[in-house]
Write an enzyme that holds these catalytic residues in place. Structure first.
Site, PDB file in Angstrom:
ATOM      1  N   ASP A  33     -48.214  -7.710   6.733  1.00  0.00           N
ATOM      2  CA  ASP A  33     -48.787  -8.207   5.484  1.00  0.00           C
ATOM      3  C   ASP A  33     -50.172  -8.777   5.794  1.00  0.00           C
ATOM      4  OD1 ASP A  33     -48.319 -10.581   6.761  1.00  0.00           O
ATOM      5  OD2 ASP A  33     -46.733 -11.251   5.424  1.00  0.00           O
TER       6      ASP A  33
ATOM      7  N   ASP B 199     -39.175  -5.180   1.354  1.00  0.00           N
ATOM      8  CA  ASP B 199     -38.929  -6.083   2.487  1.00  0.00           C
ATOM      9  C   ASP B 199     -38.507  -7.434   1.944  1.00  0.00           C
ATOM     10  OD1 ASP B 199     -41.116  -8.458   3.167  1.00  0.00           O
ATOM     11  OD2 ASP B 199     -41.806  -6.992   1.704  1.00  0.00           O
TER      12      ASP B 199
END
Length: 380
Positions: free
Chosen positions: A96, A270
């Site tokens: 991320d 996720d």
């Protein structure tokens, strides 16, 4: 970006929904979609070894840019040969951008056009994260799939604030693309924001699609809105994204949300949910959640889930796992975490089969009934 290191291959569309079966090709291998990605915040999925993750069928894992930048440092990881070598994982890794952690973990943050100034949650020092810095960190980490630096506005923030926020996120995405030094072996995704506003989601998606990213993430969900609100946003957002590129719904891991996301055309998910709740003794099973610490399981010599063939359920009983957790033994956390991760990875395997068989809606109905979502079991 046809020469992108990340390629999406559509295999089949489900007849009755927006669901799609496919695969994503990366420099470190190919994984099937839809796929749930275990989260390895600190370059490890809590309590699990890389071998165990492979054994359960995890085709890709996620690591956290913010945490690895702070400790041990992205430059150290680069000197180690990149994240894959550092953590001994030879399959795909997604990172991320660090944006979400800056907004949720850091104190005293200040957002400007240049980036975000905030306080390091480890030692209190002043830090600055810009779109360029977020990309530079991820270039050092060497992940297969990277995220653009974005602002994640709260779902219920005012329209005017969210509009300014998505416009800044689009400018940041453009800056990140220019700063990306490894486009030949790392694919950078754009992140669509816009809270619950349909026109702002459309504006954000159009901005990012015009930049021709190799894939697109849907951000700003699973942040306190209702399940129905999330589905509504997906209903009007996923059709705005290119069919020939991956779609990733960030931070979503509740079983019903996974299935409903797939129905609306999402490929990747996720969440820390499976390992976080496992550490409290909460296990996901085919018949709903089970808190194995509870006294009723003290002499229950059956598996966590009678319908599960994972390592935990094949070898250990509820009574034994309860004993381990009560005694604060790490092995108990390993067993519950393995089971929960396996449960979600295996759920997606079943979802892929249901897409192949064109019966995803029937699968959903059966799963929801067994899991107990009609019995106020909203959060898991």
């Amino acid at each position: 970006m046809s020469d992108s290191p990340i390629q999406y291959r559509l295999i089949k569309k489900e007849k009755h929904t927006g669901a799609r079966l496919g695969e994503i090709i990366t420099p470190h291998g190919t994984f099937p979609t839809p796929m749930f990605m275990p989260v390895g915040t600190q370059a490890t999925v809590k309590t699990q070894s890389p071998e165990e993750l492979k054994q359960m069928g995890s085709g890709i894992i996620l690591a956290n840019t913010y945490h690895l930048w702070l400790r041990p440092g992205d430059e150290l990881i680069a000197r180690a040969g990149g994240l894959h070598k550092f953590m001994n994982w030879d399959q795909p890794i997604l990172t991320d951008s660090g944006g979400f952690q800056v907004y949720s973990l850091a104190d005293s943050r200040n957002i400007t056009e240049e980036g975000v100034t905030f306080k390091n949650h480890l030692n209190g020092s002043k830090m600055f994260l810009s779109p360029e810095k977020a990309i530079s960190i991820q270039n050092n980490l060497g992940s297969d799939i990277m995220m653009s630096f974005d602002e994640c506005p709260q779902f219920y923030q005012p329209y005017d604030y969210v509009k300014k926020s998505i416009e800044r996120t689009s400018r940041w995405a453009e800056r990140g693309l220019k700063a990306h030094s490894r486009p030949h072996d790392q694919g950078l995704f754009g992140i669509v924001q816009g809270a619950g506003f349909e026109d702002l989601r459309r504006q954000s998606a159009q901005d990012l699609v015009s930049m021709d990213f190799p894939g697109y993430s849907i951000g700003g969900l699973a942040v306190g809105e209702s399940h129905e609100e999330m589905n509504a946003v997906l209903d009007f957002t996923t059709p705005l994204l290119p069919e020939n590129k991956p779609r990733y719904l960030m931070g979503v891991g509740a079983p019903d949300s996974l299935i409903d996301g797939v129905i609306r055309g999402v490929d990747m998910f996720d969440c820390v949910l499976p390992t976080r709740i496992a550490r409290n003794g909460t296990c996901m099973t085919s018949e709903g959640r089970l808190v194995v610490k509870n006294a009723q399981f003290e002499e229950d010599f059956t598996p966590l889930d009678h319908n599960c063939d994972c390592y935990t359920c094949t070898n250990y009983t509820r009574a034994y796992i309860r004993h381990l957790l009560k005694a604060d033994e790490t092995f108990g956390l390993r067993l519950t975490s393995y089971h929960n991760l396996y449960f979600l990875v295996n759920l997606m395997k079943k979802v892929r089969q249901a897409i192949m068989d064109d019966n995803l809606l029937e699968f959903r109905e059966d799963f929801m009934e067994r899991y107990g979502y009609n019995r106020s079991n909203r959060n898991f």
